[in-house]
Design an enzyme around this catalytic site. Structure first.
Site, mmCIF file in Angstrom:
data_model
loop_
_atom_site.group_PDB
_atom_site.id
_atom_site.type_symbol
_atom_site.label_atom_id
_atom_site.label_comp_id
_atom_site.label_asym_id
_atom_site.label_seq_id
_atom_site.Cartn_x
_atom_site.Cartn_y
_atom_site.Cartn_z
ATOM 1 N N GLU A 38 32.116 45.462 32.194
ATOM 2 C CA GLU A 38 32.609 44.430 32.719
ATOM 3 C C GLU A 38 31.620 44.172 34.020
ATOM 4 O OE1 GLU A 38 35.574 43.842 30.262
ATOM 5 O OE2 GLU A 38 35.021 45.638 31.009
ATOM 6 N N HIS B 98 31.431 40.257 34.100
ATOM 7 C CA HIS B 98 32.214 39.184 34.927
ATOM 8 C C HIS B 98 31.213 38.044 35.135
ATOM 9 C CE1 HIS B 98 36.088 40.790 35.024
ATOM 10 N NE2 HIS B 98 35.484 41.931 36.118
ATOM 11 N N TYR C 250 30.859 46.323 36.387
ATOM 12 C CA TYR C 250 31.023 46.997 37.720
ATOM 13 C C TYR C 250 30.007 48.054 37.964
ATOM 14 C CZ TYR C 250 35.449 44.620 37.961
ATOM 15 O OH TYR C 250 36.630 43.576 38.040
ATOM 16 N N ARG D 28 35.839 53.396 29.548
ATOM 17 C CA ARG D 28 35.888 51.785 29.232
ATOM 18 C C ARG D 28 34.240 51.758 29.147
ATOM 19 N NH1 ARG D 28 39.259 47.706 31.011
ATOM 20 N NH2 ARG D 28 38.539 45.801 29.879
ATOM 21 N N GLN E 143 45.673 31.101 34.011
ATOM 22 C CA GLN E 143 46.242 30.171 35.344
ATOM 23 C C GLN E 143 46.944 30.902 36.174
ATOM 24 O OE1 GLN E 143 47.700 26.400 34.211
ATOM 25 N NE2 GLN E 143 46.412 26.168 32.485
#
Length: 678
Positions: free
Chosen positions: A167, A255, A169, A217, A342
Site C-alpha cells: 500500500e 494509496h 507504506y 503483506r 463513505q
C-alpha cells in the site's frame, strides 16, 4: 466444515495452531486504536466479529516507533506498559475460538507528522509533511523496533503479527526507485532495496519464536509508475518465505495510485488473478483480498485454487455475523458491504472514527445498544427508503408492532435509483437485506399506499416516524419549462428519451451519477474484470513495472457537460477516497466539467450560461437534466403535529441537503432506540 461452503469453512492447519476456517478480517484502521480510553470499544468491536465466526482478525496498524506513526500520538506498540490495553482485545477474541494478529505498520512518508521518515526525502502526495531520509543507524534501529513490537504483541496475547509491506507504506518506499534514491547498501540494486523487509521478517521471527504467526503483506501489484516488476515481486516473496514468514497476504496498489482498487465500480474479486499468479512460486498459504464481499464469491475463489484464505475487511464492518450466517446456509441474511467508503475509509482519512453506511453500529458497539421493548408500542413508519427501512426493522426487532407505508410499488426509496447507476449494482444487496429483515421481524408492509393524517389517526399509533424522503428541487431558470428539460429521476428511470448532447445542471453526487449513466447505457451496469483492467490500464501479463499498461479509452454513449454554480473544483464534495475515481471516469468519457456557471436561460439553442461572471457560453444540447438538489417531502408533517400525534423526522425528510444514506440509516437506528426508551 459447512455443506454450504466447504472450501470457505475448511480449517487451515499451520502446524503449531489451526485456524477454524479460511476467513481473515483484514486490517482496517478504525480510529479506536489511537487512544487507550477507546480500547474497551475496540475489544467489543473485535469480539463481535470473533463471535460471528471469523477465523483470524488483524488489527488496524500499530507503529513500531514514533517516527512510524500515521498521526501525531497515533497507534503504537513499543513499550511494555502498552500491552495491558491490548490484552483486553486478545482475550475477547480468544473467548470465541478465533485468532488475532497485530498489524505492524510504519507509515514512512505517508505519516501525517513532522517527524516522518522514508528511504529518501521525497514528499508523498497524500501528506503535507516531507519526510527525512532515514539514516543507516535509524534503519537498524527500526528493524529492532519491529522485533520489539512483535515481542510485545506476543506478551499481549496476540497469535501473530502482520507486517505491512504494501500500500505504499515505509517498506514499499524502500523497494522501488521512485521513492528510494539511496546509494548505500539499502538502495541501488533490487537486492539492496529488498534487504529491509527480509531483515525485518528475520528479526521478528527470532524475537517472537517459532510458534507465532508472521503474516507478510506483499505488494503484489503496485499500480504506480516505477513500481515493482513481477520478477521483483516473486524474488521478494521467495525471500520473505525463506526468512520465516507463516502466511503471505496480497497487497494491491499504493494509496497514491490513480486506479481504484476497492470502491463499488471495481468488479468483485478483481485482483485474485495476481494471487493465483504467484502460487507457483510460493509454498506458504496465500491470502487474497479486495472486493470479495459474499460467501459465494469467497467460495468460488477458494474452490478455483487461486488462494488459501480470503481477506475481507469492510464486509465484516457491514455484518459481524457474516460467517455464521454463511455457515448456517442463510447468505440472504448477510448485510452486504457495498464498497462505498463513505463511513469507513472516508472517516479514517478525515481523522474520524470509522463506521459503516449499511451498519451504523460498526465501531460503535458500546454506544448503539438495543434492548427488547419493555412496553410494546404501535408505530407507523411512513416512507420505505433507507431511513424508514432502518427504523422499521429496528423497532420491530425490539418487539414493537410496526406498519411501514410507501406510495411506491417497492421498498428501497432512493436506493432504487442508485442501483441503476453503472457501478452501483451493489445497492441491490442492501435492498435485498432490508426486505428479508422486514419479513423476519414481522413488519406489516403497505406499498402503493398514500398515507394521510386520517389513516394514521385511525391506526391508533403511539408514535409516527416520518421518513418520506425528498422531492427534486426545481431551480429558477428562464426556460425551465422547455421541452428539453427533464429531471434526474426521469433519466435514471428511463422514462424519457435523451438525446446525444446533454447538459447536466448540478455536480453533486446525483449529477455525477447521472453523467455516469449517460456516458454508458442502461445495460452497462457492471464491468467484468477484463473490461475494468482495460479501461483503467491494469496489465494481467505484468510486462511493465507496477503492472500498468496504457488504458483503452472508453466510447461514451453521449456527449455530456456537467455544470455547477460553485467555483470550487467540480466534484470537490464527493467522498475523499472515491471522488477522484469518479472524476477520472468522467474525464476518460470526455465529460466537460464546468464550475462557476450561472444559468441564464434554456431555449432551442441550448443552455445559456455565464462562467465566473465573465464568459458567456451556449451549451448546445438536446436535453438539460436537472440535478439541482432536493427538498424534504413534508406534506403531512404539520397536520400530524396539529393532530397531536408524536412524530419523528428522519432521513431526507429531516435534512434534504444532499442525499445521505449513511445519515439516514443511522437516524433510523437512533430514532428506534429513542422510541424504545419512551
Amino acid at each position: 466444515m459447512s455443506e454450504n461452503y466447504p472450501h470457505l469453512f475448511r480449517p487451515l492447519d499451520l502446524g503449531y495452531t489451526q485456524l477454524k476456517n479460511r476467513s481473515v478480517m483484514g486490517s482496517m484502521h478504525t480510529g479506536l486504536e489511537d487512544r487507550s480510553k477507546h480500547f474497551p470499544a475496540l475489544a467489543k468491536y473485535f469480539e463481535e466479529r470473533a463471535r460471528g465466526g471469523v477465523a483470524l482478525c488483524v488489527t488496524g496498524g500499530f507503529a513500531p516507533n514514533l517516527a512510524g506513526s500515521l498521526l501525531p500520538l497515533g497507534s503504537k506498540l513499543s513499550r511494555s506498559w502498552e500491552t495491558g490495553r491490548h490484552a483486553q482485545v486478545t482475550s475477547a477474541v480468544h473467548a470465541h475460538g478465533s485468532k488475532i494478529a497485530l498489524q505492524i505498520l510504519h507509515a514512512g512518508r505517508y505519516g501525517y507528522t513532522p517527524i516522518c521518515v522514508s528511504a529518501s526525502a521525497i514528499k508523498s502526495p497524500i501528506s503535507m509533511f516531507k519526510p527525512r531520509a532515514i539514516s543507516k543507524r535509524g534503519i537498524h534501529k527500526t528493524i529492532r523496533d519491529y522485533a520489539n513490537t512483535a515481542r510485545l504483541a506476543r506478551k499481549a496475547g496476540y497469535d501473530g503479527v502482520e507486517i505491512m509491506g504494501s500500500e505504499g507504506y515505509f517498506i514499499n518506499q524502500f523497494l522501488v526507485e521512485r521513492t528510494n534514491k539511496r546509494n548505500d547498501e539499502w538502495g541501488g540494486e533490487f537486492e539492496n532495496r529488498m534487504r529491509l523487509p527480509v531483515e525485518i521478517v528475520r528479526a521478528v521471527r527470532e524475537a517472537a519464536g517459532d510458534d507465532f504467526m508472521i503474516i507478510y503483506r506483499l505488494s503484489m501489484l503496485d499500480l504506480v509508475e516505477g513500481g515493482s516488476t513481477w520478477e521483483e515481486v516473486v524474488t521478494l516473496g521467495k525471500a520473505i518465505e525463506a526468512a520465516g514468514a507463516t502466511i503471505i497476504n496480497t497487497g494491491i496498489g499504493w494509496h497514491e495510485a490513480r486506479i481504484p482498487t476497492i470502491i463499488t465500480p471495481v468488479p468483485r474479486a478483481a485482483f485474485t488473478w495476481v494471487t493465483e499468479k504467484i502460487r507457483e512460486h510460493i509454498q506458504l498459504p496465500l491470502i487474497t483480498s479486495n472486493r470479495i464481499n459474499s460467501p459465494d464469491t469467497a467460495e468460488a475463489v477458494l474452490a478455483s485454487g487461486q488462494a488459501d484464505m480470503i481477506s475481507m475487511a469492510r464486509p465484516f464492518l457491514a455484518d459481524a455475523e457474516f460467517m455464521n450466517k454463511a455457515q448456517a446456509g442463510h447468505p440472504e441474511q448477510i448485510n452486504t458491504c457495498i464498497a462505498c467508503n463513505q463511513a469507513c475509509l472516508d472517516h479514517v482519512f478525515k481523522a474520524k472514527r470509522a463506521s459503516c453506511l449499511v451498519n451504523p453500529r460498526a465501531c460503535h458497539e458500546t454506544e448503539f445498544i438495543t434492548k427488547a421493548a419493555s412496553s410494546h408500542k404501535n408505530v407507523a413508519v411512513v416512507g420505505a427508503g433507507p431511513a424508514g427501512l432502518s427504523a422499521a426493522c429496528e423497532l420491530a426487532e425490539m418487539g414493537h408492532k410496526v406498519d411501514l407505508y410507501d406510495r411506491a410499488k417497492a421498498t428501497g426509496g432512493q436506493f432504487n435509483l442508485a442501483r441503476k447507476i453503472p457501478g452501483k449494482t451493489e445497492f441491490n444487496e442492501t435492498v435485498r437485506y432490508f426486505n428479508q429483515r422486514l419479513k423476519a421481524a414481522g413488519v406489516r408492509v403497505h406499498l402503493e399506499t398514500e398515507v394521510d393524517v386520517n389513516v394514521l389517526n385511525n391506526g391508533s399509533y403511539d408514535q409516527v416516524v416520518l421518513a418520506t424522503g425528498v422531492v427534486p428541487r426545481t431551480p429558477r431558470i428562464d426556460g425551465i419549462d422547455h421541452a428539453k428539460v427533464c429531471s434526474y429521476i426521469d433519466v435514471i428511470e428511463n422514462r424519457v428519451p435523451v438525446g446525444e448532447r446533454v447538459a447536466v445542471i448540478g455536480a453533486g453526487g446525483i449529477g455525477f451519477d447521472v453523467a455516469e449513466l449517460l456516458v454508458h447505457s442502461h445495460s452497462e451496469q457492471t464491468m467484468n474484470i477484463t473490461q475494468f483492467n482495460n479501461e483503467w490500464g491494469i496489465d494481467e501479463e505484468y510486462r511493465e513495472r507496477g503492472g500498468l499498461k496504457s488504458p483503452i479509452a472508453p466510447h461514451p454513449q453521449k456527449q455530456v457537460t456537467l455544470l455547477q454554480r460553485k467555483t470550487t473544483k467540480v466534484g470537490a464534495g464527493l467522498g475523499k477516497t472515491s471522488g477522484w475515481a469518479h472524476r477520472a471516469s468522467l474525464e476518460a468519457n470526455q465529460v466537460d466539467m464546468i464550475a462557476g456557471a450561472r444559468y441564464d436561460r434554456i431555449d432551442n439553442a441550448g443552455l445559456h450560461i455565464t462562467i465566473n461572471d465573465k464568459e458567456k457560453r451556449v451549451i448546445a444540447c438536446d436535453n438539460v437534466v436537472i440535478c439541482a438538489g432536493q427538498e424534504s417531502e413534508l406534506a403531512i408533517y404539520e397536520p400530524l403535529q396539529q393532530a397531536g400525534i408524536p412524530v419523528h423526522l428522519i432521513g431526507g425528510a429531516h435534512i434534504a441537503s444532499e442525499l445521505d444514506a449513511k445519515r439516514a440509516i443511522r437516524e433510523g437506528l437512533e430514532t428506534a432506540i429513542k422510541i424504545n426508551e419512551i
